[in-house]
Motif scaffolding. Structure first.
Motif, short mmCIF file in Angstrom:
data_model
loop_
_atom_site.label_atom_id
_atom_site.label_comp_id
_atom_site.label_asym_id
_atom_site.label_seq_id
_atom_site.Cartn_x
_atom_site.Cartn_y
_atom_site.Cartn_z
N ARG A 1 30.66 -49.19 4.19
CA ARG A 1 31.20 -47.81 4.70
C ARG A 1 29.99 -47.31 5.50
O ARG A 1 29.95 -46.54 6.34
CB ARG A 1 31.31 -46.86 3.40
CG ARG A 1 31.77 -45.55 3.76
CD ARG A 1 32.33 -44.94 2.47
NE ARG A 1 33.06 -45.61 1.68
CZ ARG A 1 33.28 -45.30 0.28
NH1 ARG A 1 32.50 -44.35 -0.21
NH2 ARG A 1 34.34 -45.75 -0.54
N GLY A 2 28.52 -47.40 4.88
CA GLY A 2 27.41 -46.75 5.57
C GLY A 2 27.27 -47.39 6.85
O GLY A 2 27.04 -46.72 7.93
N ALA A 3 27.46 -48.74 7.36
CA ALA A 3 27.51 -49.42 8.68
C ALA A 3 28.58 -48.68 9.44
O ALA A 3 28.35 -48.63 10.61
CB ALA A 3 27.63 -50.78 8.37
N ARG A 4 29.67 -48.66 8.82
CA ARG A 4 30.67 -48.05 9.81
C ARG A 4 30.57 -46.33 10.29
O ARG A 4 30.71 -46.12 11.16
CB ARG A 4 32.29 -48.01 9.00
CG ARG A 4 32.91 -49.26 9.01
CD ARG A 4 34.20 -49.32 8.42
NE ARG A 4 33.92 -49.70 7.17
CZ ARG A 4 34.70 -49.45 6.03
NH1 ARG A 4 35.69 -48.77 6.18
NH2 ARG A 4 34.52 -49.83 4.82
N GLN A 5 30.05 -45.77 9.22
CA GLN A 5 29.51 -44.46 9.54
C GLN A 5 28.68 -44.45 10.58
O GLN A 5 28.54 -43.49 11.24
CB GLN A 5 29.05 -43.56 8.06
CG GLN A 5 29.16 -42.26 8.26
CD GLN A 5 30.36 -41.51 8.80
OE1 GLN A 5 31.27 -41.46 8.17
NE2 GLN A 5 30.12 -40.43 9.70
N LYS A 6 27.55 -45.12 10.49
CA LYS A 6 26.29 -45.22 11.23
C LYS A 6 26.96 -45.49 12.80
O LYS A 6 26.33 -45.08 13.72
CB LYS A 6 25.44 -46.32 10.88
CG LYS A 6 24.14 -46.19 11.71
CD LYS A 6 23.22 -47.32 11.09
CE LYS A 6 21.96 -47.57 11.81
NZ LYS A 6 20.91 -48.44 11.21
N ARG A 7 27.97 -46.32 12.82
CA ARG A 7 28.52 -46.75 14.05
C ARG A 7 29.21 -45.67 14.91
O ARG A 7 28.95 -45.20 16.01
CB ARG A 7 29.31 -47.79 13.89
CG ARG A 7 29.90 -48.30 15.14
CD ARG A 7 30.97 -49.42 14.94
NE ARG A 7 32.23 -49.43 15.76
CZ ARG A 7 33.25 -48.77 15.39
NH1 ARG A 7 33.30 -48.43 14.12
NH2 ARG A 7 34.29 -48.53 15.99
N LEU A 8 29.87 -44.90 13.87
CA LEU A 8 30.75 -43.72 14.29
C LEU A 8 29.65 -42.49 15.04
O LEU A 8 30.07 -41.89 15.71
CB LEU A 8 31.65 -43.26 13.24
CG LEU A 8 32.89 -44.23 12.93
CD1 LEU A 8 33.55 -43.61 11.94
CD2 LEU A 8 33.46 -44.29 14.40
N ASP A 9 28.66 -42.30 13.99
CA ASP A 9 27.58 -41.36 14.37
C ASP A 9 27.10 -41.82 15.88
O ASP A 9 26.69 -40.79 16.58
CB ASP A 9 26.63 -41.33 13.22
CG ASP A 9 27.14 -40.59 11.94
OD1 ASP A 9 28.23 -39.96 12.14
OD2 ASP A 9 26.52 -40.88 10.94
N GLY A 10 26.87 -42.99 16.21
CA GLY A 10 26.25 -43.36 17.00
C GLY A 10 26.96 -43.18 18.51
O GLY A 10 26.59 -42.79 19.47
N LYS B 1 35.30 -64.08 4.25
CA LYS B 1 35.52 -63.10 5.12
C LYS B 1 34.82 -61.94 4.62
O LYS B 1 34.72 -61.57 3.39
CB LYS B 1 37.01 -62.47 5.18
CG LYS B 1 37.88 -63.52 5.97
CD LYS B 1 39.24 -62.94 6.25
CE LYS B 1 40.31 -63.95 6.85
NZ LYS B 1 41.35 -63.49 7.13
N THR B 2 33.97 -61.34 5.51
CA THR B 2 33.33 -59.96 5.10
C THR B 2 33.75 -58.81 5.95
O THR B 2 34.03 -58.78 6.99
CB THR B 2 31.74 -60.18 5.09
OG1 THR B 2 31.34 -60.42 6.47
CG2 THR B 2 31.40 -61.37 4.20
N ARG B 3 33.47 -57.71 5.33
CA ARG B 3 33.64 -56.20 5.97
C ARG B 3 32.46 -55.64 6.15
O ARG B 3 31.69 -55.70 5.31
CB ARG B 3 34.77 -55.42 5.30
CG ARG B 3 36.12 -56.03 5.29
CD ARG B 3 36.86 -55.10 4.55
NE ARG B 3 38.30 -55.41 4.63
CZ ARG B 3 39.43 -54.76 4.02
NH1 ARG B 3 39.02 -53.82 3.04
NH2 ARG B 3 40.63 -55.20 3.83
N PRO B 4 32.17 -54.72 7.27
CA PRO B 4 30.99 -53.98 7.30
C PRO B 4 31.24 -52.89 6.26
O PRO B 4 32.34 -52.34 5.99
CB PRO B 4 31.14 -53.10 8.82
CG PRO B 4 32.52 -53.54 9.43
CD PRO B 4 32.97 -54.76 8.51
#
Length: 146
Positions: free
Chosen positions: A119-128, A114-117
């Motif tokens: 922190r940077g990927a999560r932040q990029k998604r929220l910014d988008g 199992k992998t998780r996104p």
């Protein structure tokens, strides 16, 4: 096919299937003109898994598990082929296909971790999402106060 050959020798398996396999032939459908109506080109190959020497109990269990849809009521592995217009070609292809199926069923799948996104990927998604939300918010009607 290198990783398959390491489990069991493919050529030995092919000769074993040719010796132990039961072939039956019938008329094939599809293209072929008059040939279809006269010649028994469809091949049904059945092999009793217990007769395949060189496989231990765990390997037989893996084959039975992964190829359960290709087992008949007697527990024999079967394959039906009618691709070619020649009985001999269909027979050879059936043997090769059965050998490939057996060897592929012996490959152990790697466990998925199992992998998780990040922190940077999560932040990029929220910014988008914020940018998209602002675009939609600014689409309202324009009021001109003159």
């Amino acid at each position: 096919m290198d990783n398959l050959d390491s489990i069991m020798n493919r050529t030995d398996l092919i000769t074993l299937i040719q010796k132990k396999g039961q072939f039956s032939f019938s008329r094939s459908g599809g293209p072929g003109g008059q040939n279809v109506n006269k010649v028994n080109t469809k091949v049904l190959l059945t092999v009793a898994l217990d007769e395949l020497a060189g496989l231990d109990e765990s390997e037989l269990l893996m084959i039975r598990e992964k190829l359960s849809s290709r087992l008949n009521s007697s527990g024999e592995l079967f394959i039906q082929l009618q691709e070619e217009r020649s009985q001999l070609m269909n027979r050879e292809r059936a043997v090769e296909k059965m050998a490939d199926l057996i060897l592929e069923s012996l490959i152990v799948q790697k466990k998925r971790r199992k992998t998780r996104p990040s922190r940077g990927a999560r932040q990029k998604r929220l910014d988008g999402k914020k940018i998209q939300g602002n675009k939609k918010k600014n689409r309202g009607s324009i009021s001109i106060d003159d």
